[in-house]
Scaffold this motif. Structure first.
Motif, mmCIF file in Angstrom:
data_model
loop_
_atom_site.group_PDB
_atom_site.id
_atom_site.type_symbol
_atom_site.label_atom_id
_atom_site.label_comp_id
_atom_site.label_asym_id
_atom_site.label_seq_id
_atom_site.Cartn_x
_atom_site.Cartn_y
_atom_site.Cartn_z
ATOM 1 N N THR A 1 2.774 0.728 -11.617
ATOM 2 C CA THR A 1 2.788 -0.555 -10.923
ATOM 3 C C THR A 1 4.247 -0.922 -10.669
ATOM 4 N N ALA A 2 4.452 -1.906 -9.792
ATOM 5 C CA ALA A 2 5.819 -2.298 -9.463
ATOM 6 C C ALA A 2 5.886 -3.769 -9.119
ATOM 7 N N SER A 3 7.082 -4.320 -9.200
ATOM 8 C CA SER A 3 7.280 -5.733 -8.868
ATOM 9 C C SER A 3 7.161 -5.968 -7.377
ATOM 10 N N THR A 4 7.541 -4.967 -6.585
ATOM 11 C CA THR A 4 7.466 -5.073 -5.131
ATOM 12 C C THR A 4 7.571 -3.670 -4.558
ATOM 13 N N ALA A 5 7.258 -3.524 -3.285
ATOM 14 C CA ALA A 5 7.360 -2.224 -2.633
ATOM 15 C C ALA A 5 7.417 -2.411 -1.133
ATOM 16 N N GLU A 6 8.093 -1.495 -0.463
ATOM 17 C CA GLU A 6 8.072 -1.502 0.986
ATOM 18 C C GLU A 6 6.718 -0.983 1.471
ATOM 19 N N PRO A 7 6.273 -1.380 2.661
ATOM 20 C CA PRO A 7 5.002 -0.894 3.195
ATOM 21 C C PRO A 7 4.950 0.637 3.230
ATOM 22 N N GLY A 8 3.818 1.179 2.757
ATOM 23 C CA GLY A 8 3.666 2.628 2.732
ATOM 24 C C GLY A 8 4.306 3.307 1.550
ATOM 25 N N HIS A 9 4.860 2.531 0.615
ATOM 26 C CA HIS A 9 5.575 3.132 -0.518
ATOM 27 C C HIS A 9 5.221 2.433 -1.824
ATOM 28 N N ALA A 10 3.932 2.277 -2.080
ATOM 29 C CA ALA A 10 3.468 1.608 -3.296
ATOM 30 C C ALA A 10 3.796 2.429 -4.537
ATOM 31 N N ALA A 11 3.690 1.788 -5.693
ATOM 32 C CA ALA A 11 4.082 2.403 -6.954
ATOM 33 C C ALA A 11 3.342 3.708 -7.234
ATOM 34 N N ALA A 12 2.078 3.789 -6.825
ATOM 35 C CA ALA A 12 1.294 4.996 -7.109
ATOM 36 C C ALA A 12 1.941 6.246 -6.535
ATOM 37 N N GLY A 13 2.726 6.105 -5.477
ATOM 38 C CA GLY A 13 3.367 7.256 -4.863
ATOM 39 C C GLY A 13 4.373 7.941 -5.755
ATOM 40 N N ALA A 14 4.864 7.245 -6.772
ATOM 41 C CA ALA A 14 5.833 7.842 -7.693
ATOM 42 C C ALA A 14 5.160 8.636 -8.802
ATOM 43 N N GLY A 15 3.835 8.574 -8.861
ATOM 44 C CA GLY A 15 3.141 9.241 -9.958
ATOM 45 C C GLY A 15 2.081 10.222 -9.513
ATOM 46 N N ASP A 16 2.168 10.709 -8.242
ATOM 47 C CA ASP A 16 1.103 11.574 -7.725
ATOM 48 C C ASP A 16 1.513 13.035 -7.559
ATOM 49 N N ASP A 17 2.679 13.434 -8.089
ATOM 50 C CA ASP A 17 3.125 14.821 -8.033
ATOM 51 C C ASP A 17 3.206 15.320 -6.592
ATOM 52 N N ASP A 18 3.662 14.451 -5.688
ATOM 53 C CA ASP A 18 3.729 14.778 -4.261
ATOM 54 C C ASP A 18 5.037 14.221 -3.720
ATOM 55 N N GLY B 1 0.809 -1.201 0.000
ATOM 56 C CA GLY B 1 0.000 0.000 0.000
ATOM 57 C C GLY B 1 0.842 1.249 0.000
ATOM 58 N N CYS B 2 0.178 2.409 -0.084
ATOM 59 C CA CYS B 2 0.879 3.679 -0.203
ATOM 60 C C CYS B 2 0.376 4.664 0.836
ATOM 61 N N TRP B 3 1.273 5.501 1.350
ATOM 62 C CA TRP B 3 0.895 6.560 2.266
ATOM 63 C C TRP B 3 -0.014 7.542 1.550
ATOM 64 N N ALA B 4 -1.025 8.059 2.248
ATOM 65 C CA ALA B 4 -1.989 8.972 1.639
ATOM 66 C C ALA B 4 -1.299 10.215 1.106
ATOM 67 N N SER B 5 -1.612 10.593 -0.120
ATOM 68 C CA SER B 5 -1.017 11.780 -0.720
ATOM 69 C C SER B 5 -1.948 12.968 -0.556
ATOM 70 N N ALA B 6 -1.402 14.158 -0.792
ATOM 71 C CA ALA B 6 -2.191 15.379 -0.709
ATOM 72 C C ALA B 6 -3.103 15.483 -1.922
ATOM 73 N N PRO B 7 -4.189 16.295 -1.829
ATOM 74 C CA PRO B 7 -5.053 16.497 -2.993
ATOM 75 C C PRO B 7 -4.258 17.006 -4.185
ATOM 76 N N GLU B 8 -4.684 16.642 -5.376
ATOM 77 C CA GLU B 8 -3.953 17.000 -6.590
ATOM 78 C C GLU B 8 -3.725 18.506 -6.673
ATOM 79 N N PRO C 1 5.948 7.444 5.649
ATOM 80 C CA PRO C 1 5.472 7.355 7.021
ATOM 81 C C PRO C 1 6.651 7.291 7.992
ATOM 82 N N PHE C 2 6.521 7.966 9.140
ATOM 83 C CA PHE C 2 7.582 8.028 10.126
ATOM 84 C C PHE C 2 7.632 6.732 10.920
ATOM 85 N N VAL C 3 8.825 6.141 11.007
ATOM 86 C CA VAL C 3 9.025 4.904 11.750
ATOM 87 C C VAL C 3 10.009 5.187 12.876
ATOM 88 N N PRO C 4 9.539 5.298 14.138
ATOM 89 C CA PRO C 4 10.461 5.566 15.245
ATOM 90 C C PRO C 4 11.584 4.540 15.284
#
Length: 448
Positions: free
Chosen positions: A338-355, A18-25, A287-290
């Motif tokens: 899309t991607a072959s794999t991703a770390e939690p909170g960093h899905a492929a969509a995050g690279a294409g949301d202008d954020d 999944g991906c961390w929530a992005s800001a509105p476009e 996402p912040f990971v202590p």
């Protein structure tokens, strides 16, 4: 930037996360910079902005320098000075290059005060982009052992209305016992004019920055621990740049605001633009990971001065209004990532949301990130913004019209910098970036 071929590797498949929530476009002005950087300093010169910053985690062998004419589209480089190798003395510690402060004097020269090896060095240049050179004969301005038991870091220069320059600096150890020192500088911007004073106010740990408004001196600084959620900006007020300084209230002006997805803001610079005061600072990447890796990003928000008080800053995702800034980044073609794999909170969509707060990250190992252009069309040049532009990024590029048969069009290569330009690739529906060593990509766009 230049391409350098390296031996090719293969990619493997696994499930996406999944991906961390992005800001509105169109609303994501913060973070300002596409990458993990901290401790910013900013100057404007001949219609261009320059942001100098620590390369995370915990500095690099150089500083990061970002340049922009519209405060939206930034280009990354590393200044020729300082470097860890060039700024080393018999008293130097192991720490790398961090926390630059750049100011301009009335003669048009620029001066940089920077922490290297837990001591403070000074350099000068005729232009914000350099070339920079050491200004103190190859030795630190403030050696590591100047005040045993304290950190001689985080120097910040301040030039008063009468042209008199001052230098502030100091931190503590193990996130406690910070001390702030100040001294006048002679016109050469290197020699101390008098003996440094300890002007430490309450709740001071590090990162001093002096602001003067209407005859009052506001010593602003950071307190807390940047690796947790306690880092914050506070201030104290005085009648002189040499103090004494008193906190007018026991509250921070900028602190963690989880509702706004802002964690541990601090180590700031304050600048003026369009008649308004603005605060440029770093905050934890999401996402912040202590206890996780130190990854910070740079943001800018409005700062309001009312008499002898600074109003609590509202941290935003939108960012502050900058005179002459582009309303948003250049429009880009809509694509599906899309991607072959991703770390939690960093899905492929995050690279294409202008954020720049979101991005795709994959662990070390063969992996890929893929763009679906929607139909077979001209695959125009695209731009990659890596979260770590000072670190070489190894990748190859392949295209396909059906997602089954692939043709490698760019061989495995190694690039640094930001943005990295991928050339036009002919006709294709799918474009795939393959990374044999994993990757952390904040943005991959196809300008329309």
């Amino acid at each position: 930037m230049s391409w350098r071929r390296i031996p090719a590797g293969a990619a493997s498949l696994s499930l996406a996360a999944g991906c961390w929530a992005s800001a509105p476009e169109g609303m994501a002005g913060n973070p300002v910079i596409p990458g993990y950087f901290a401790d910013p300093s900013i100057v404007s010169h001949d219609g261009e902005w320059f942001i100098y910053a620590t390369i995370d985690p915990w500095g690099g062998d150089t500083l990061g320098l970002w340049r922009s004419r519209d405060f939206r589209h930034w280009t990354f480089s590393t200044p020729d000075w300082p470097t860890k190798a060039a700024a080393t003395s018999p008293t130097s510690g192991k720490s790398k290059v961090w926390a630059p402060s750049v100011v301009k004097t009335s003669d048009g020269r620029f001066w940089m005060y920077v922490s290297i090896g837990n001591e403070i060095w000074v350099g000068t240049a005729a232009h914000p982009a350099g070339p920079w050179r050491d200004a103190n004969g190859g030795k630190p301005l403030i050696p590591r052992d100047y005040r045993p038991g304290l950190h001689m870091i985080d120097a910040e220069a301040f030039i008063d209305d009468d042209g008199q320059a001052y230098l502030y600096w100091g931190s503590g150890l193990n996130w406690v016992n910070g001390h702030c020192f100040v001294v006048k500088l002679r016109p050469d911007m290197v020699t101390f004019d008098g003996v440094p004073r300890d002007v430490t106010p309450a709740h001071y740990f590090e990162a001093p920055f002096m602001l003067k408004r209407d005859g009052r001196y506001f010593l602003t600084y950071s307190w807390g621990n940047t690796t947790t959620d306690t880092y914050q900006v506070r201030y104290a007020v005085g009648d002189s740049p040499l103090g004494p300084f008193t906190e007018p209230m026991d509250v921070p002006i900028l602190a963690t605001d989880r509702a706004r997805q802002v964690i541990s803001p601090g180590h700031h610079a304050i600048f003026r633009d369009g008649g308004h005061d603005l605060i440029l600072y770093h905050r934890q990447a999401l996402p912040f990971v202590p206890g996780g890796p130190v990854r910070r990003q740079i943001a800018v928000d409005r700062l309001i001065v009312k008499g002898d008080r600074l109003v609590r800053v509202t941290p935003t995702r939108v960012g502050a209004t900058i005179h002459g800034a582009a309303p948003r980044r250049d429009a880009a073609r809509r694509v599906t990532m899309t991607a072959s794999t991703a770390e939690p909170g960093h899905a492929a969509a995050g690279a294409g949301d202008d954020d720049y707060a979101t991005g795709w990250r994959a662990p070390a190992g063969d992996t890929w990130l893929q763009a679906d252009l929607g139909t077979a069309t001209a695959a125009t040049a695209s731009l990659i913004r890596s979260a770590t532009p000072a670190t070489p990024l190894s990748f190859s590029v392949s295209t396909s019209s059906d997602g089954v048969r692939w043709r490698r069009v760019v061989p495995l290569s190694e690039m640094t910098g930001s943005p990295i330009k991928v050339p036009a690739l002919g006709t294709a529906r799918y474009v795939r970036l393959s990374f044999p060593q994993g990757a952390d990509i904040l943005d991959w766009t196809f300008p329309s």
